[in-house]
Design a protein around this motif. Structure first.
Motif, PDB file in Angstrom:
ATOM      1  N   GLN A  96       0.819  -1.208   0.000  1.00  0.00           N
ATOM      2  CA  GLN A  96       0.000   0.000   0.000  1.00  0.00           C
ATOM      3  C   GLN A  96       0.855   1.261   0.000  1.00  0.00           C
ATOM      4  OE1 GLN A  96      -3.025  -1.380  -0.992  1.00  0.00           O
ATOM      5  NE2 GLN A  96      -3.864   0.240   0.281  1.00  0.00           N
ATOM      6  N   LEU A  97       1.929   1.246   0.795  1.00  0.00           N
ATOM      7  CA  LEU A  97       2.811   2.406   0.827  1.00  0.00           C
ATOM      8  C   LEU A  97       3.495   2.637  -0.519  1.00  0.00           C
ATOM      9  CD1 LEU A  97       4.498   1.999   4.335  1.00  0.00           C
ATOM     10  CD2 LEU A  97       2.812   3.713   3.665  1.00  0.00           C
ATOM     11  N   GLN A  98       3.950   1.553  -1.151  1.00  0.00           N
ATOM     12  CA  GLN A  98       4.601   1.682  -2.456  1.00  0.00           C
ATOM     13  C   GLN A  98       3.606   2.189  -3.493  1.00  0.00           C
ATOM     14  OE1 GLN A  98       7.894   1.317  -2.974  1.00  0.00           O
ATOM     15  NE2 GLN A  98       7.534   2.084  -5.042  1.00  0.00           N
ATOM     16  N   SER A  99       2.376   1.688  -3.439  1.00  0.00           N
ATOM     17  CA  SER A  99       1.354   2.146  -4.376  1.00  0.00           C
ATOM     18  C   SER A  99       1.042   3.624  -4.162  1.00  0.00           C
ATOM     19  CB  SER A  99       0.083   1.307  -4.201  1.00  0.00           C
ATOM     20  OG  SER A  99      -0.951   1.782  -5.036  1.00  0.00           O
ATOM     21  N   ALA A 141       1.277   9.122  -6.070  1.00  0.00           N
ATOM     22  CA  ALA A 141       1.567  10.521  -5.760  1.00  0.00           C
ATOM     23  C   ALA A 141       2.652  11.076  -6.662  1.00  0.00           C
ATOM     24  CB  ALA A 141       1.964  10.655  -4.293  1.00  0.00           C
ATOM     25  N   ALA A 142       3.682  10.277  -6.937  1.00  0.00           N
ATOM     26  CA  ALA A 142       4.767  10.736  -7.807  1.00  0.00           C
ATOM     27  C   ALA A 142       4.265  10.969  -9.226  1.00  0.00           C
ATOM     28  CB  ALA A 142       5.900   9.710  -7.804  1.00  0.00           C
ATOM     29  N   HIS A 185       9.586  -1.600   4.459  1.00  0.00           N
ATOM     30  CA  HIS A 185      10.508  -1.111   3.445  1.00  0.00           C
ATOM     31  C   HIS A 185      10.164   0.335   3.082  1.00  0.00           C
ATOM     32  CE1 HIS A 185      10.498  -5.589   2.725  1.00  0.00           C
ATOM     33  NE2 HIS A 185      11.770  -5.340   2.922  1.00  0.00           N
ATOM     34  N   ALA A 186      11.175   1.187   3.069  1.00  0.00           N
ATOM     35  CA  ALA A 186      10.949   2.604   2.769  1.00  0.00           C
ATOM     36  C   ALA A 186      10.433   2.751   1.337  1.00  0.00           C
ATOM     37  CB  ALA A 186      12.255   3.381   2.947  1.00  0.00           C
ATOM     38  N   PRO A 187       9.169   3.139   1.160  1.00  0.00           N
ATOM     39  CA  PRO A 187       8.613   3.267  -0.191  1.00  0.00           C
ATOM     40  C   PRO A 187       9.184   4.495  -0.901  1.00  0.00           C
ATOM     41  CG  PRO A 187       7.003   3.974   1.439  1.00  0.00           C
ATOM     42  CD  PRO A 187       8.188   3.469   2.200  1.00  0.00           C
ATOM     43  N   LYS A 188       9.623   4.297  -2.106  1.00  0.00           N
ATOM     44  CA  LYS A 188      10.268   5.370  -2.868  1.00  0.00           C
ATOM     45  C   LYS A 188       9.829   5.270  -4.319  1.00  0.00           C
ATOM     46  CE  LYS A 188      14.894   7.172  -3.961  1.00  0.00           C
ATOM     47  NZ  LYS A 188      16.350   6.978  -3.750  1.00  0.00           N
ATOM     48  N   ALA A 189       9.516   6.412  -4.924  1.00  0.00           N
ATOM     49  CA  ALA A 189       9.096   6.444  -6.323  1.00  0.00           C
ATOM     50  C   ALA A 189       9.771   7.618  -7.015  1.00  0.00           C
ATOM     51  CB  ALA A 189       7.580   6.558  -6.425  1.00  0.00           C
ATOM     52  N   GLN A 190      10.141   7.420  -8.273  1.00  0.00           N
ATOM     53  CA  GLN A 190      10.796   8.464  -9.065  1.00  0.00           C
ATOM     54  C   GLN A 190      10.072   8.636 -10.394  1.00  0.00           C
ATOM     55  OE1 GLN A 190      14.903   7.136  -9.293  1.00  0.00           O
ATOM     56  NE2 GLN A 190      15.475   8.322  -7.484  1.00  0.00           N
ATOM     57  N   ARG A 191       9.932   9.886 -10.800  1.00  0.00           N
ATOM     58  CA  ARG A 191       9.290  10.217 -12.072  1.00  0.00           C
ATOM     59  C   ARG A 191      10.057  11.349 -12.746  1.00  0.00           C
ATOM     60  NH1 ARG A 191       7.271   6.207 -10.913  1.00  0.00           N
ATOM     61  NH2 ARG A 191       5.082   5.523 -11.020  1.00  0.00           N
ATOM     62  N   LEU A 234      11.893  13.729 -10.305  1.00  0.00           N
ATOM     63  CA  LEU A 234      11.181  13.899  -9.051  1.00  0.00           C
ATOM     64  C   LEU A 234      11.307  12.632  -8.207  1.00  0.00           C
ATOM     65  CD1 LEU A 234       9.155  15.611  -7.331  1.00  0.00           C
ATOM     66  CD2 LEU A 234       7.327  14.397  -8.546  1.00  0.00           C
ATOM     67  N   THR A 235      11.597  12.783  -6.926  1.00  0.00           N
ATOM     68  CA  THR A 235      11.737  11.665  -5.995  1.00  0.00           C
ATOM     69  C   THR A 235      10.811  11.881  -4.813  1.00  0.00           C
ATOM     70  OG1 THR A 235      14.052  11.337  -6.611  1.00  0.00           O
ATOM     71  CG2 THR A 235      13.299  10.320  -4.552  1.00  0.00           C
ATOM     72  N   LEU A 236       9.999  10.844  -4.497  1.00  0.00           N
ATOM     73  CA  LEU A 236       9.079  10.889  -3.370  1.00  0.00           C
ATOM     74  C   LEU A 236       9.326   9.702  -2.458  1.00  0.00           C
ATOM     75  CD1 LEU A 236       7.454  12.963  -5.183  1.00  0.00           C
ATOM     76  CD2 LEU A 236       5.400  12.035  -4.126  1.00  0.00           C
ATOM     77  N   GLU A 237       9.356   9.957  -1.167  1.00  0.00           N
ATOM     78  CA  GLU A 237       9.453   8.908  -0.157  1.00  0.00           C
ATOM     79  C   GLU A 237       8.312   9.091   0.838  1.00  0.00           C
ATOM     80  OE1 GLU A 237      13.273   8.850   1.674  1.00  0.00           O
ATOM     81  OE2 GLU A 237      14.369   8.755  -0.239  1.00  0.00           O
ATOM     82  N   VAL A 238       7.493   8.051   0.984  1.00  0.00           N
ATOM     83  CA  VAL A 238       6.316   8.136   1.845  1.00  0.00           C
ATOM     84  C   VAL A 238       6.720   7.933   3.304  1.00  0.00           C
ATOM     85  CG1 VAL A 238       4.068   7.105   2.375  1.00  0.00           C
ATOM     86  CG2 VAL A 238       4.823   7.327   0.009  1.00  0.00           C
TER      87      VAL A 238
END
Length: 216
Positions: free
Chosen positions: A37-40, A45-46, A123-129, A141-145
């Motif tokens: 859920q956190l990764q999603s 959001a990213a 696990h620290a959720p992280k997404a890049q766009r 862009l980098t987002l960490e929840v």
């Protein structure tokens, strides 16, 4: 040790093993679900923020900073950063450990203790766009929840499941104790009745046990 005690102990050990295994697998499944859920949330959001930053009306640096600051101020993200294609940091907001602790206290007074977070880490959720201006790449862009809410939810869920397992174990223990007391009382009554009937002349006068396992 009597055969009945050996049987009850073996059944008790098996039940305790089943309850403990159920508890462990349930907590681990909940942790994996929260990780997903956190990764999603990070991915969605990213994607949304990168799309907003790539709009022609939002190419101004001040407008981009306002959009990223507004999302960061929602309190759901540990870090939001925008880097140029060359790697230079254009914008960054990051929550410190002290801020995370304050957020955790504001979320719930019974948030997850430190030892629980170390035992069952998320696990620290992280997404890049990629953020672009037309065909030109502006940056990445980098987002960490922030996982404070998820860790608190996992802790509360684990406490509830552990309480149910302990309640079930206590119920089984009480049942075993009452069963042993009942069996001892019935056995004593049956032996007393048989002893009293030994002196009688007729074999038919000896009482027959009313308890099925003791009839033979």
């Amino acid at each position: 040790m009597s055969l009945l005690k050996q049987l009850l102990i073996s059944v008790t050990v098996a039940i305790l093993a089943i309850l403990a295994g159920t508890l462990v697998f349930s907590i681990d499944s909940a942790r994996q679900y929260l990780d997903g859920q956190l990764q999603s949330e990070a991915e969605n959001a990213a994607s949304s923020l990168a799309l907003s930053l790539s709009q022609p009306a939002n190419q101004d640096p001040i407008t981009r900073e306002l959009l990223m600051t507004a999302l960061y101020d929602s309190g759901q993200f540990q870090r939001i950063a925008l880097a140029s294609p060359e790697g230079q940091i254009l914008f960054e907001r990051q929550r410190s450990d002290a801020d995370s602790a304050d957020t955790s206290r504001r979320v719930r007074s019974d948030s997850a203790p430190k030892w629980f977070s170390q035992l069952l880490p998320l696990h620290a959720p992280k997404a890049q766009r990629v953020v672009s201006d037309g065909w030109k790449q502006v940056g990445q862009l980098t987002l960490e929840v922030d996982d404070t809410y998820a860790r608190s939810a996992l802790w509360n869920s684990s406490v509830r499941m552990a309480s149910l397992v302990m309640l079930a174990g206590a119920g089984w223990t009480l049942f075993v104790v009452l069963l042993l007391q009942w069996f001892r009382r019935v056995l004593r009554q049956e032996i007393e009745a048989q002893v009293k009937g030994i002196g009688r002349t007729s074999a038919e006068s000896v009482s027959v046990s009313a308890v099925l396992p003791l009839k033979s």
